[in-house]
Motif scaffolding. Sequence first.
Motif, PDB file in Angstrom:
ATOM      1  N   HIS A 392       0.794  -1.153   0.190  1.00  0.00           N
ATOM      2  CA  HIS A 392      -0.094  -0.001  -0.094  1.00  0.00           C
ATOM      3  C   HIS A 392       0.915   1.183   0.072  1.00  0.00           C
ATOM      4  O   HIS A 392       1.842   1.360   0.990  1.00  0.00           O
ATOM      5  CB  HIS A 392      -1.038   0.007   0.971  1.00  0.00           C
ATOM      6  CG  HIS A 392      -2.005   1.022   1.033  1.00  0.00           C
ATOM      7  ND1 HIS A 392      -1.852   2.414   1.251  1.00  0.00           N
ATOM      8  CD2 HIS A 392      -3.374   0.941   0.855  1.00  0.00           C
ATOM      9  CE1 HIS A 392      -2.909   2.747   1.189  1.00  0.00           C
ATOM     10  NE2 HIS A 392      -3.927   2.051   0.925  1.00  0.00           N
ATOM     11  N   LEU A 393       0.719   2.031  -0.962  1.00  0.00           N
ATOM     12  CA  LEU A 393       1.639   3.297  -1.130  1.00  0.00           C
ATOM     13  C   LEU A 393       1.747   4.123   0.089  1.00  0.00           C
ATOM     14  O   LEU A 393       2.701   4.699   0.240  1.00  0.00           O
ATOM     15  CB  LEU A 393       1.309   3.911  -2.353  1.00  0.00           C
ATOM     16  CG  LEU A 393       1.164   3.249  -3.739  1.00  0.00           C
ATOM     17  CD1 LEU A 393       1.080   4.424  -4.947  1.00  0.00           C
ATOM     18  CD2 LEU A 393       2.491   2.637  -3.936  1.00  0.00           C
ATOM     19  N   MET A 394       0.721   4.050   0.925  1.00  0.00           N
ATOM     20  CA  MET A 394       0.797   5.064   2.158  1.00  0.00           C
ATOM     21  C   MET A 394       0.930   4.201   3.181  1.00  0.00           C
ATOM     22  O   MET A 394       1.948   4.454   4.258  1.00  0.00           O
ATOM     23  CB  MET A 394      -0.427   5.631   2.316  1.00  0.00           C
ATOM     24  CG  MET A 394      -0.541   6.688   3.566  1.00  0.00           C
ATOM     25  SD  MET A 394      -2.125   7.380   3.655  1.00  0.00           S
ATOM     26  CE  MET A 394      -1.985   8.606   2.213  1.00  0.00           C
ATOM     27  N   TYR A 395       0.314   3.028   3.573  1.00  0.00           N
ATOM     28  CA  TYR A 395       0.434   2.216   4.879  1.00  0.00           C
ATOM     29  C   TYR A 395       1.484   1.259   4.957  1.00  0.00           C
ATOM     30  O   TYR A 395       2.188   1.033   5.860  1.00  0.00           O
ATOM     31  CB  TYR A 395      -0.863   1.726   5.182  1.00  0.00           C
ATOM     32  CG  TYR A 395      -2.017   2.580   5.230  1.00  0.00           C
ATOM     33  CD1 TYR A 395      -1.969   3.700   6.198  1.00  0.00           C
ATOM     34  CD2 TYR A 395      -3.242   2.336   4.573  1.00  0.00           C
ATOM     35  CE1 TYR A 395      -2.983   4.511   6.276  1.00  0.00           C
ATOM     36  CE2 TYR A 395      -4.359   3.132   4.730  1.00  0.00           C
ATOM     37  CZ  TYR A 395      -4.070   4.199   5.457  1.00  0.00           C
ATOM     38  OH  TYR A 395      -5.145   5.332   5.558  1.00  0.00           O
ATOM     39  N   LYS A 396       1.816   0.692   3.558  1.00  0.00           N
ATOM     40  CA  LYS A 396       2.663  -0.280   3.575  1.00  0.00           C
ATOM     41  C   LYS A 396       3.598  -0.070   2.325  1.00  0.00           C
ATOM     42  O   LYS A 396       3.668  -0.904   1.274  1.00  0.00           O
ATOM     43  CB  LYS A 396       2.084  -1.809   3.466  1.00  0.00           C
ATOM     44  CG  LYS A 396       3.434  -2.740   3.527  1.00  0.00           C
ATOM     45  CD  LYS A 396       2.651  -4.247   3.269  1.00  0.00           C
ATOM     46  CE  LYS A 396       3.849  -5.493   3.344  1.00  0.00           C
ATOM     47  NZ  LYS A 396       3.009  -6.560   3.106  1.00  0.00           N
ATOM     48  N   PRO A 399       9.588  -1.371  -0.397  1.00  0.00           N
ATOM     49  CA  PRO A 399      11.103  -1.306   0.354  1.00  0.00           C
ATOM     50  C   PRO A 399      12.112  -0.342  -0.337  1.00  0.00           C
ATOM     51  O   PRO A 399      13.020   0.176  -0.005  1.00  0.00           O
ATOM     52  CB  PRO A 399      11.924  -2.568   0.828  1.00  0.00           C
ATOM     53  CG  PRO A 399      11.078  -3.533  -0.206  1.00  0.00           C
ATOM     54  CD  PRO A 399       9.986  -2.993  -0.448  1.00  0.00           C
ATOM     55  N   THR A 400      12.128  -0.599  -1.729  1.00  0.00           N
ATOM     56  CA  THR A 400      13.115  -0.021  -2.870  1.00  0.00           C
ATOM     57  C   THR A 400      12.212   0.795  -3.943  1.00  0.00           C
ATOM     58  O   THR A 400      11.308   0.267  -4.378  1.00  0.00           O
ATOM     59  CB  THR A 400      14.054  -0.929  -3.279  1.00  0.00           C
ATOM     60  OG1 THR A 400      13.391  -2.015  -4.210  1.00  0.00           O
ATOM     61  CG2 THR A 400      14.715  -1.662  -2.019  1.00  0.00           C
ATOM     62  N   MET A 401      13.057   1.639  -4.503  1.00  0.00           N
ATOM     63  CA  MET A 401      12.768   2.415  -5.612  1.00  0.00           C
ATOM     64  C   MET A 401      12.369   1.248  -6.857  1.00  0.00           C
ATOM     65  O   MET A 401      11.492   1.197  -7.520  1.00  0.00           O
ATOM     66  CB  MET A 401      13.439   3.254  -6.207  1.00  0.00           C
ATOM     67  CG  MET A 401      13.524   4.649  -5.273  1.00  0.00           C
ATOM     68  SD  MET A 401      12.016   5.298  -5.046  1.00  0.00           S
ATOM     69  CE  MET A 401      11.801   5.791  -6.623  1.00  0.00           C
ATOM     70  N   GLU A 402      13.310   0.249  -6.812  1.00  0.00           N
ATOM     71  CA  GLU A 402      13.124  -0.726  -7.819  1.00  0.00           C
ATOM     72  C   GLU A 402      11.878  -1.635  -7.804  1.00  0.00           C
ATOM     73  O   GLU A 402      11.098  -1.941  -8.679  1.00  0.00           O
ATOM     74  CB  GLU A 402      14.481  -1.654  -7.812  1.00  0.00           C
ATOM     75  CG  GLU A 402      14.306  -2.880  -8.745  1.00  0.00           C
ATOM     76  CD  GLU A 402      15.381  -3.794  -8.590  1.00  0.00           C
ATOM     77  OE1 GLU A 402      15.440  -4.745  -9.343  1.00  0.00           O
ATOM     78  OE2 GLU A 402      16.293  -3.667  -7.551  1.00  0.00           O
ATOM     79  N   VAL A 403      11.450  -1.849  -6.633  1.00  0.00           N
ATOM     80  CA  VAL A 403      10.040  -2.524  -6.480  1.00  0.00           C
ATOM     81  C   VAL A 403       9.107  -1.748  -6.645  1.00  0.00           C
ATOM     82  O   VAL A 403       8.106  -2.104  -7.348  1.00  0.00           O
ATOM     83  CB  VAL A 403      10.185  -3.219  -4.888  1.00  0.00           C
ATOM     84  CG1 VAL A 403       8.760  -3.790  -4.853  1.00  0.00           C
ATOM     85  CG2 VAL A 403      11.042  -4.361  -4.766  1.00  0.00           C
ATOM     86  N   GLN A 404       9.146  -0.444  -6.292  1.00  0.00           N
ATOM     87  CA  GLN A 404       7.924   0.335  -6.722  1.00  0.00           C
ATOM     88  C   GLN A 404       7.785   0.656  -8.296  1.00  0.00           C
ATOM     89  O   GLN A 404       6.671   0.811  -8.461  1.00  0.00           O
ATOM     90  CB  GLN A 404       8.328   1.850  -5.937  1.00  0.00           C
ATOM     91  CG  GLN A 404       7.190   2.935  -5.924  1.00  0.00           C
ATOM     92  CD  GLN A 404       7.266   3.849  -5.400  1.00  0.00           C
ATOM     93  OE1 GLN A 404       7.898   3.929  -4.483  1.00  0.00           O
ATOM     94  NE2 GLN A 404       6.601   5.047  -5.921  1.00  0.00           N
TER      95      GLN A 404
END
Length: 468
Positions: A392-396, A399-404
Amino acid sequence: MTRGPSDSGPQGAASLRSSMDATTAPHRIPPQMPQYGEANHVFELMQNMLEQLLIHQPEDPIPFMIDHLQRDNDYVPKIVILGPPASGKTTIAMWLAKHLSTNLLSVEGLIAKEYSPLAADARMHYQKFKMVPNMLLIRLMQERLKEEDCIRRGWILDGIPETREQALTIQTLGISPRHVIVLSAPDTVLIERNLGKRIDPQTGEIYHTTFDWPPELEIQNRLMVPAGISEGETARKLLEYHRNIVRILPSYPKILKVISADQPCVDVFYQALTYVQTSHRSNAPFTPRVLLCGPVGSGKSLQAALLAQKYGLINVPDNIIMKVLKQRLDQQDCVERGWVLHGFPRDLDQAHTMDSQGYKPNRVFFLNVPFDSVIERLSLRRTDPVTGERYHLMYKPPPTMEVQARLLQNPKDSEEQIKLKMDLFYRNSAELEQFYRDAITLNGDQDPYTVFEYIESGIINLLPKKVP
């Protein structure tokens, strides 16, 4: 032995005032909450009377029972609140006493009582030895609890009992709380919280440098550091508390609730009030059949899972049609243990069909959540296609920009789809609320465990009577 007024809670005169009057500390007003509801179970009434007969064993039980019934106080608050120094137990006790219109009793208040030879003796003993003997304190408490206002409006014990010996003696005398609340927080948090305390010498009000600083410059300038709050003194008191509390808790195995004090005071009060407004599950037969209604994203599935976990109910998912639902609800585990259903019925026709076939819930809850909160909950959900992990972009957040960068959104979580589902729910909800006239409406836009406590309270307690 029992500590005196300067050893716990607000210091000195302020402590005495706060224990005598639950409306002190005007800058800290308890939030408005639902009123304390009285239960009227004949089963519990007889059970309570039997308990009192066993405790007191009167020579002539008939007058004793008549007097017990005439008191009409089986369901007044009888609450114990315990907690370490700086946990906020006195504030919570004061707020509960004000909200429930009941009496707040503390060591400080009992000692300060006027026109009482026992209290005068306790004050003299404390001035000489800096402590009050256990039996003297308990006699003071007995004297206070026999007064008419305590009999009629109940009581809250703030910080009593302090030792296992006190707890056992109190129980032996027939003083039995219905709810025991223990506040808990890490020692490091409590020490830091205590170090920030400040007292107004003119009013006796307690403030805090971080959490409750007065806006008025005049008050700020006259605040003083109260005695007994240094790190060393607080650590010593915490050590004593921990040594005693582990021996007290076994005395209240079925009526005890531990609440984290490491959260905003209003949230602690909210959870404490919810707990003391619940009746403990009786031995009278009751099979919960629970229906949870609410828009997409209101948390129905989580609440159903929590109920199923705690009470052994059968959690019926929301994607089964009536024929399959009938087969499931007719199975022995649902008949014997009860069930919790969420997401069905979706409209009035389904509700009528369910009712006509004999599947009638005895508790119905509507979870209300604002549109913006639902959008925040659902539209920011993402899934990692590589690992399957959900974020969840706010609550969870990932961990990294690569994953995002590789996260994907489920099409059903788009704002357009969410709005369509919410519109559909609210078009039908008014008719469903009319059909289930005894339904309880809850604010679902809060911590899920707080919502669960309200649902649990609604299941355990009698339904409120509707005014025609």
